[in-house]
Motif scaffolding. Sequence first.
Motif, PDB file in Angstrom:
ATOM      1  N   ALA A 240       2.208   4.745   4.976  1.00 48.10           N
ATOM      2  CA  ALA A 240       1.059   5.622   5.215  1.00 48.10           C
ATOM      3  C   ALA A 240       0.647   6.397   3.968  1.00 48.10           C
ATOM      4  CB  ALA A 240       1.382   6.586   6.355  1.00 48.10           C
ATOM      5  N   ALA A 241       0.993   5.862   2.791  1.00 48.36           N
ATOM      6  CA  ALA A 241       0.764   6.631   1.555  1.00 48.36           C
ATOM      7  C   ALA A 241      -0.542   6.289   0.849  1.00 48.36           C
ATOM      8  CB  ALA A 241       1.937   6.435   0.596  1.00 48.36           C
ATOM      9  N   GLY A 242      -1.250   5.271   1.332  1.00 44.28           N
ATOM     10  CA  GLY A 242      -2.461   4.839   0.627  1.00 44.28           C
ATOM     11  C   GLY A 242      -3.581   5.869   0.711  1.00 44.28           C
ATOM     12  N   LYS A 243      -4.484   5.789  -0.259  1.00 43.23           N
ATOM     13  CA  LYS A 243      -5.580   6.753  -0.310  1.00 43.23           C
ATOM     14  C   LYS A 243      -6.750   6.360   0.580  1.00 43.23           C
ATOM     15  CE  LYS A 243      -6.513   9.976  -3.969  1.00 43.23           C
ATOM     16  NZ  LYS A 243      -6.750  10.278  -5.343  1.00 43.23           N
ATOM     17  N   GLY A 244      -6.821   5.092   0.955  1.00 50.35           N
ATOM     18  CA  GLY A 244      -7.900   4.653   1.827  1.00 50.35           C
ATOM     19  C   GLY A 244      -9.259   4.723   1.162  1.00 50.35           C
ATOM     20  N   GLU A 245      -9.330   4.240  -0.084  1.00 49.13           N
ATOM     21  CA  GLU A 245     -10.577   4.393  -0.836  1.00 49.13           C
ATOM     22  C   GLU A 245     -11.738   3.609  -0.232  1.00 49.13           C
ATOM     23  OE1 GLU A 245      -9.469   3.696  -4.873  1.00 49.13           O
ATOM     24  OE2 GLU A 245      -8.476   5.640  -5.037  1.00 49.13           O
TER      25      GLU A 245
ATOM     26  N   ILE B 298       8.270   7.550   7.761  1.00 44.99           N
ATOM     27  CA  ILE B 298       6.866   7.434   7.358  1.00 44.99           C
ATOM     28  C   ILE B 298       6.741   7.949   5.929  1.00 44.99           C
ATOM     29  CG2 ILE B 298       4.496   8.198   7.790  1.00 44.99           C
ATOM     30  CD1 ILE B 298       5.273   8.561  10.750  1.00 44.99           C
ATOM     31  N   ASN B 299       6.211   7.106   5.021  1.00 45.46           N
ATOM     32  CA  ASN B 299       5.967   7.608   3.663  1.00 45.46           C
ATOM     33  C   ASN B 299       4.529   8.111   3.583  1.00 45.46           C
ATOM     34  OD1 ASN B 299       4.678   5.058   3.636  1.00 45.46           O
ATOM     35  ND2 ASN B 299       5.075   4.765   1.463  1.00 45.46           N
ATOM     36  N   HIS B 300       4.326   9.126   2.797  1.00 46.45           N
ATOM     37  CA  HIS B 300       2.972   9.626   2.645  1.00 46.45           C
ATOM     38  C   HIS B 300       2.790  10.242   1.268  1.00 46.45           C
ATOM     39  CE1 HIS B 300       4.118  13.857   2.978  1.00 46.45           C
ATOM     40  NE2 HIS B 300       4.732  13.643   4.135  1.00 46.45           N
ATOM     41  N   ALA B 301       1.522  10.353   0.882  1.00 40.28           N
ATOM     42  CA  ALA B 301       1.177  11.005  -0.382  1.00 40.28           C
ATOM     43  C   ALA B 301      -0.150  11.729  -0.179  1.00 40.28           C
ATOM     44  CB  ALA B 301       1.080   9.965  -1.500  1.00 40.28           C
ATOM     45  N   TRP B 302      -1.230  10.936  -0.041  1.00 45.49           N
ATOM     46  CA  TRP B 302      -2.570  11.501   0.113  1.00 45.49           C
ATOM     47  C   TRP B 302      -2.670  12.260   1.433  1.00 45.49           C
ATOM     48  CZ3 TRP B 302      -6.693  13.004  -2.227  1.00 45.49           C
ATOM     49  CH2 TRP B 302      -7.926  13.075  -1.594  1.00 45.49           C
ATOM     50  N   LEU B 303      -2.938  13.567   1.378  1.00 46.95           N
ATOM     51  CA  LEU B 303      -3.082  14.408   2.578  1.00 46.95           C
ATOM     52  C   LEU B 303      -1.873  14.279   3.517  1.00 46.95           C
ATOM     53  CD1 LEU B 303      -6.865  13.705   3.350  1.00 46.95           C
ATOM     54  CD2 LEU B 303      -5.902  15.604   2.051  1.00 46.95           C
ATOM     55  N   GLY B 304      -0.707  14.096   2.925  1.00 40.01           N
ATOM     56  CA  GLY B 304       0.494  13.861   3.724  1.00 40.01           C
ATOM     57  C   GLY B 304       0.851  15.014   4.649  1.00 40.01           C
ATOM     58  N   ASP B 305       0.496  16.244   4.257  1.00 41.86           N
ATOM     59  CA  ASP B 305       0.796  17.387   5.127  1.00 41.86           C
ATOM     60  C   ASP B 305       0.133  17.227   6.495  1.00 41.86           C
ATOM     61  OD1 ASP B 305       2.167  18.418   3.055  1.00 41.86           O
ATOM     62  OD2 ASP B 305       0.697  19.940   2.482  1.00 41.86           O
ATOM     63  N   GLN B 306      -1.061  16.653   6.491  1.00 44.08           N
ATOM     64  CA  GLN B 306      -1.757  16.451   7.769  1.00 44.08           C
ATOM     65  C   GLN B 306      -0.984  15.498   8.679  1.00 44.08           C
ATOM     66  OE1 GLN B 306      -5.929  15.498   7.964  1.00 44.08           O
ATOM     67  NE2 GLN B 306      -6.335  16.552   6.037  1.00 44.08           N
ATOM     68  N   ILE B 307      -0.381  14.468   8.062  1.00 45.76           N
ATOM     69  CA  ILE B 307       0.397  13.505   8.843  1.00 45.76           C
ATOM     70  C   ILE B 307       1.584  14.222   9.491  1.00 45.76           C
ATOM     71  CG2 ILE B 307       1.860  11.436   8.694  1.00 45.76           C
ATOM     72  CD1 ILE B 307      -0.057  10.386   6.541  1.00 45.76           C
TER      73      ILE B 307
ATOM     74  N   GLU C 285       2.842  11.624  -5.776  1.00 45.29           N
ATOM     75  CA  GLU C 285       2.008  10.569  -6.361  1.00 45.29           C
ATOM     76  C   GLU C 285       2.333   9.276  -5.628  1.00 45.29           C
ATOM     77  OE1 GLU C 285      -0.489  10.044  -8.727  1.00 45.29           O
ATOM     78  OE2 GLU C 285      -0.622  12.175  -8.273  1.00 45.29           O
ATOM     79  N   PRO C 286       1.335   8.625  -5.014  1.00 48.99           N
ATOM     80  CA  PRO C 286       1.664   7.450  -4.207  1.00 48.99           C
ATOM     81  C   PRO C 286       2.285   6.326  -5.021  1.00 48.99           C
ATOM     82  CG  PRO C 286      -0.725   7.694  -4.443  1.00 48.99           C
ATOM     83  CD  PRO C 286      -0.101   8.926  -5.006  1.00 48.99           C
ATOM     84  N   LEU C 287       3.373   5.792  -4.505  1.00 50.46           N
ATOM     85  CA  LEU C 287       4.004   4.608  -5.082  1.00 50.46           C
ATOM     86  C   LEU C 287       3.330   3.384  -4.463  1.00 50.46           C
ATOM     87  CD1 LEU C 287       7.652   5.867  -4.521  1.00 50.46           C
ATOM     88  CD2 LEU C 287       6.509   5.736  -6.736  1.00 50.46           C
ATOM     89  N   GLU C 288       3.473   2.226  -5.120  1.00 51.54           N
ATOM     90  CA  GLU C 288       2.995   0.996  -4.485  1.00 51.54           C
ATOM     91  C   GLU C 288       3.934   0.649  -3.326  1.00 51.54           C
ATOM     92  OE1 GLU C 288       0.242  -0.408  -5.076  1.00 51.54           O
ATOM     93  OE2 GLU C 288      -0.318  -0.119  -7.172  1.00 51.54           O
ATOM     94  N   THR C 289       3.568  -0.376  -2.532  1.00 51.32           N
ATOM     95  CA  THR C 289       4.309  -0.641  -1.282  1.00 51.32           C
ATOM     96  C   THR C 289       5.796  -0.909  -1.491  1.00 51.32           C
ATOM     97  OG1 THR C 289       3.293  -2.831  -1.451  1.00 51.32           O
ATOM     98  CG2 THR C 289       2.457  -1.365   0.262  1.00 51.32           C
ATOM     99  N   ALA C 290       6.146  -1.808  -2.424  1.00 44.80           N
ATOM    100  CA  ALA C 290       7.575  -2.096  -2.627  1.00 44.80           C
ATOM    101  C   ALA C 290       8.300  -0.855  -3.139  1.00 44.80           C
ATOM    102  CB  ALA C 290       7.764  -3.273  -3.587  1.00 44.80           C
ATOM    103  N   GLY C 291       7.655  -0.139  -4.069  1.00 45.37           N
ATOM    104  CA  GLY C 291       8.275   1.083  -4.603  1.00 45.37           C
ATOM    105  C   GLY C 291       8.487   2.124  -3.518  1.00 45.37           C
TER     106      GLY C 291
END
Length: 237
Positions: free
Chosen positions: A7-12, A51-60, A81-87
């Motif tokens: 759940a860490a993607g920015k959803g651009e 659940i991993n998060h980065a972008w607006l993770g507090d909301q999650i 800072e969002p890591l890529e999926t494997a990371g």
Amino acid sequence: MKAMILAAGKGERMRPLTLSTPKPLLKAGGRPLIAYHLERLHDAGIQDVVINHAWLGDQIEETLGSGQPFGVSIQYSREGEPLETAGGIVRALPMLAYPGCDWFLVINGDIWCDFDLSTLVRLAGNPPVNTDAVLVLTDNPPHHPSGDFHLNAEGLLTGDDHDRHTFTGISLLNRRLFDGLSDQAGKLGPVLRRAMARKRVRGLYHPGQWVDVGTPERLHALDRQLDGRTHDHHGQH
């Protein structure tokens, strides 16, 4: 066994919707996308979810809390800072440890799918030999006509160019897949392709429904579909 929801993607591609809401919290059928995953994991007998998060993770975290309303226990892998999926998976590996089980489920947070996750839970209890990953595949959608991976007659996945299916973003992975990798490992695709070259990745075909909720249009279409289902359901009573 534990499960991880990515759940860490920015959803651009989902802007402007994701400027103020993280993609997994976008609603379809009146509920956040991620709620459907938590429900299906609970139904499959999984109680521990990372659940991993980065972008607006507090909301999650504010929305899902400890997971109690969903009947699961949630831990958060906060990436900043969002890591890529494997990371992201490598970073969360210590949280995914489960006594006597090196397998865990991984689900992309921005999909909707009616696949029965208990199929993968059963598989983890009696795993195929010489296998590091089992990916759930489905028919190629119009926006991804060439697919991702080829499923051969023996049930193995290859990177062959012909007759490919689309990866649903649902998989059963073994810790072995990430041996020697750090949280800078990048995307999951290349990690899977290296394992495919060693004939260590299997596929399951899902004939049912699957939506990659990657654009506002596909979110609205899913919303209409789920709303219709709810109304049909109520209409029967």
